[in-house]
Write a protein that holds these residues in place. Structure first.
Motif, PDB file in Angstrom:
ATOM      1  N   TYR A   1       0.962  -5.602   2.973  1.00 59.89           N
ATOM      2  CA  TYR A   1       1.287  -4.405   2.207  1.00 59.89           C
ATOM      3  C   TYR A   1       2.114  -3.476   3.070  1.00 59.89           C
ATOM      4  O   TYR A   1       1.741  -3.145   4.189  1.00 59.89           O
ATOM      5  CB  TYR A   1       0.013  -3.696   1.744  1.00 59.89           C
ATOM      6  CG  TYR A   1       0.277  -2.523   0.823  1.00 59.89           C
ATOM      7  CD1 TYR A   1       0.957  -2.715  -0.370  1.00 59.89           C
ATOM      8  CD2 TYR A   1      -0.166  -1.256   1.140  1.00 59.89           C
ATOM      9  CE1 TYR A   1       1.198  -1.657  -1.228  1.00 59.89           C
ATOM     10  CE2 TYR A   1       0.064  -0.189   0.285  1.00 59.89           C
ATOM     11  CZ  TYR A   1       0.743  -0.396  -0.893  1.00 59.89           C
ATOM     12  OH  TYR A   1       0.984   0.654  -1.742  1.00 59.89           O
TER      13      TYR A   1
ATOM     14  N   PRO B   1       0.430  -6.138  -4.103  1.00 58.55           N
ATOM     15  CA  PRO B   1       0.767  -7.535  -4.382  1.00 58.55           C
ATOM     16  C   PRO B   1      -0.355  -8.267  -5.116  1.00 58.55           C
ATOM     17  O   PRO B   1      -1.535  -8.061  -4.841  1.00 58.55           O
ATOM     18  CB  PRO B   1       0.974  -8.127  -2.984  1.00 58.55           C
ATOM     19  CG  PRO B   1       1.358  -6.969  -2.140  1.00 58.55           C
ATOM     20  CD  PRO B   1       0.612  -5.788  -2.686  1.00 58.55           C
ATOM     21  N   THR B   2       0.004  -9.103  -6.066  1.00 59.40           N
ATOM     22  CA  THR B   2      -0.951  -9.900  -6.821  1.00 59.40           C
ATOM     23  C   THR B   2      -1.089 -11.262  -6.170  1.00 59.40           C
ATOM     24  O   THR B   2      -0.291 -11.631  -5.313  1.00 59.40           O
ATOM     25  CB  THR B   2      -0.471 -10.063  -8.269  1.00 59.40           C
ATOM     26  OG1 THR B   2       0.853 -10.621  -8.250  1.00 59.40           O
ATOM     27  CG2 THR B   2      -0.423  -8.714  -8.976  1.00 59.40           C
TER      28      THR B   2
ATOM     29  N   LYS C   1       7.239  -4.792 -17.660  1.00 59.68           N
ATOM     30  CA  LYS C   1       6.629  -4.218 -16.469  1.00 59.68           C
ATOM     31  C   LYS C   1       7.601  -3.321 -15.717  1.00 59.68           C
ATOM     32  O   LYS C   1       7.195  -2.587 -14.838  1.00 59.68           O
ATOM     33  CB  LYS C   1       6.146  -5.334 -15.531  1.00 59.68           C
ATOM     34  CG  LYS C   1       5.039  -6.183 -16.123  1.00 59.68           C
ATOM     35  CD  LYS C   1       4.584  -7.234 -15.124  1.00 59.68           C
ATOM     36  CE  LYS C   1       3.481  -8.108 -15.699  1.00 59.68           C
ATOM     37  NZ  LYS C   1       3.047  -9.156 -14.752  1.00 59.68           N
TER      38      LYS C   1
ATOM     39  N   GLY D   1      -0.669 -14.901  -4.959  1.00 57.02           N
ATOM     40  CA  GLY D   1       0.529 -15.719  -4.922  1.00 57.02           C
ATOM     41  C   GLY D   1       1.713 -14.995  -4.310  1.00 57.02           C
ATOM     42  O   GLY D   1       2.715 -15.613  -3.980  1.00 57.02           O
ATOM     43  N   GLU D   2       1.619 -13.654  -4.168  1.00 54.66           N
ATOM     44  CA  GLU D   2       2.705 -12.897  -3.566  1.00 54.66           C
ATOM     45  C   GLU D   2       2.358 -12.631  -2.098  1.00 54.66           C
ATOM     46  O   GLU D   2       1.479 -13.248  -1.527  1.00 54.66           O
ATOM     47  CB  GLU D   2       2.930 -11.601  -4.334  1.00 54.66           C
ATOM     48  CG  GLU D   2       3.406 -11.829  -5.767  1.00 54.66           C
ATOM     49  CD  GLU D   2       3.736 -10.526  -6.474  1.00 54.66           C
ATOM     50  OE1 GLU D   2       3.645  -9.468  -5.832  1.00 54.66           O
ATOM     51  OE2 GLU D   2       4.096 -10.575  -7.657  1.00 54.66           O
ATOM     52  N   SER D   3       3.080 -11.666  -1.491  1.00 51.33           N
ATOM     53  CA  SER D   3       2.910 -11.392  -0.070  1.00 51.33           C
ATOM     54  C   SER D   3       1.496 -10.908   0.228  1.00 51.33           C
ATOM     55  O   SER D   3       0.886 -10.183  -0.552  1.00 51.33           O
ATOM     56  CB  SER D   3       3.915 -10.337   0.374  1.00 51.33           C
ATOM     57  OG  SER D   3       3.699  -9.978   1.716  1.00 51.33           O
ATOM     58  N   ASN D   4       0.981 -11.312   1.385  1.00 50.34           N
ATOM     59  CA  ASN D   4      -0.330 -10.856   1.820  1.00 50.34           C
ATOM     60  C   ASN D   4      -0.228  -9.624   2.712  1.00 50.34           C
ATOM     61  O   ASN D   4      -1.226  -9.181   3.280  1.00 50.34           O
ATOM     62  CB  ASN D   4      -1.053 -11.977   2.575  1.00 50.34           C
ATOM     63  CG  ASN D   4      -0.304 -12.391   3.826  1.00 50.34           C
ATOM     64  OD1 ASN D   4       0.918 -12.235   3.920  1.00 50.34           O
ATOM     65  ND2 ASN D   4      -1.027 -12.930   4.795  1.00 50.34           N
TER      66      ASN D   4
ATOM     67  N   THR E   1       5.917  -0.050  -4.572  1.00 45.33           N
ATOM     68  CA  THR E   1       5.703  -0.945  -5.702  1.00 45.33           C
ATOM     69  C   THR E   1       4.208  -1.214  -5.817  1.00 45.33           C
ATOM     70  O   THR E   1       3.409  -0.703  -5.038  1.00 45.33           O
ATOM     71  CB  THR E   1       6.457  -2.263  -5.494  1.00 45.33           C
ATOM     72  OG1 THR E   1       6.058  -2.830  -4.236  1.00 45.33           O
ATOM     73  CG2 THR E   1       7.959  -2.035  -5.479  1.00 45.33           C
TER      74      THR E   1
ATOM     75  N   ASN F   1      -6.545  -9.753  -1.376  1.00 51.83           N
ATOM     76  CA  ASN F   1      -5.284 -10.466  -1.184  1.00 51.83           C
ATOM     77  C   ASN F   1      -4.437  -9.866  -0.063  1.00 51.83           C
ATOM     78  O   ASN F   1      -3.511 -10.499   0.419  1.00 51.83           O
ATOM     79  CB  ASN F   1      -4.479 -10.458  -2.487  1.00 51.83           C
ATOM     80  CG  ASN F   1      -5.246 -11.079  -3.636  1.00 51.83           C
ATOM     81  OD1 ASN F   1      -5.810 -12.151  -3.493  1.00 51.83           O
ATOM     82  ND2 ASN F   1      -5.286 -10.391  -4.774  1.00 51.83           N
TER      83      ASN F   1
END
Length: 255
Positions: free
Chosen positions: A52, A44-45, A27, A47-50, A41, A90
């Protein structure tokens, strides 16, 4: 009879063959490409940060392509990111980092209008400077912060390139200027009189018309909500996200 010739090991791998990479490295090229092209980047997917983070730096590039040595933010790159963040379930909030010298007026207003129309909580942090058309972008969010050392330059709308010297050209510039004034006063606590006073003040800028407003002065006049940086911006954004969650939960309750 003993053979004293050295043993030669046969290379079973093809020359030029790329050895297999670990699964996690596949990746990296895509992420690196996004950083180089957009300065961002991936979204976010789960489980990651909510939150942006959207960065607007350098000069805002509009309908004309600027020279390659200019540090620019292309508005056609920002608009899809804002749409994607709005659609992504998300993402619960946006933190906009602003350090711009200004740029294309219509492109800047388009970005500002999109930020102000987002349904999710937004916080803007001005670091370094939010000059010219960066002012409407800075105030477009739900809450705005500015570093104490940052500045914001407020000046009349200017045109470059071929200008047709007729009264209609002046009227067009005046109407565009009113759009900027109306947007800023609608999305901040500064009055129209004070903002226009900053815009047309003489002597504030070297041989030019306008005013360079510092961080503390920007808060005092109501242009920006508070002094702060990244930490304060994230704390405020999390607070807005919590309030939005609470409102959604109350709206879903029935008797």
């Amino acid at each position: 009879m003993m053979n004293n010739y050295p043993r030669v090991q046969m290379n079973t791998k093809n020359e030029g063959e790329i050895p297999p990479q670990p699964e996690g490295d596949k990746k990296n090229p895509a992420v690196t490409d996004m950083i180089q092209q957009l300065g961002q980047t991936a979204i976010p997917t789960p489980g990651e940060s909510n939150v942006y983070c959207l960065t607007i730096i350098g000069q805002i590039e509009g309908h004309l392509v600027l020279p390659p040595q200019n540090k620019t933010t292309k508005y056609e790159h920002l608009i899809p990111q804002l749409v994607a963040a709005e659609q992504n379930r998300n993402i619960e909030g946006l933190l906009i980092i602003l350090n711009t010298v200004g740029g294309d007026v219509e492109a800047g207003l388009a970005i500002a209008e999109m930020i102000s129309s987002l349904s999710k909580p937004t916080v803007t942090v001005v670091i370094g400077g939010g000059h010219s058309i960066g002012v409407p972008i800075a105030v477009a969010s739900d809450y705005s912060l500015i570093a104490e050392s940052a500045t914001m330059t407020i000046h009349p709308v200017r045109m470059t390139g071929l200008v047709i010297g007729v009264p209609q050209t002046f009227e067009y510039i005046e109407k565009m200027q009113e759009r900027v004034v109306r947007f800023v006063t609608m999305h901040s606590h500064i009055s129209e009189e004070t903002f226009k006073e900053f815009m047309f003040r003489t002597g504030g800028l070297n041989r030019d018309i306008g005013t360079a407003v510092g961080g503390i002065e920007a808060v005092k006049c109501g242009l920006i909500d508070a002094i702060g940086g990244i930490g304060e911006g994230l704390n405020k954004l999390n607070s807005l996200i919590d309030s939005r969650r609470a409102s959604a939960n109350l709206g879903g309750m029935t008797q």
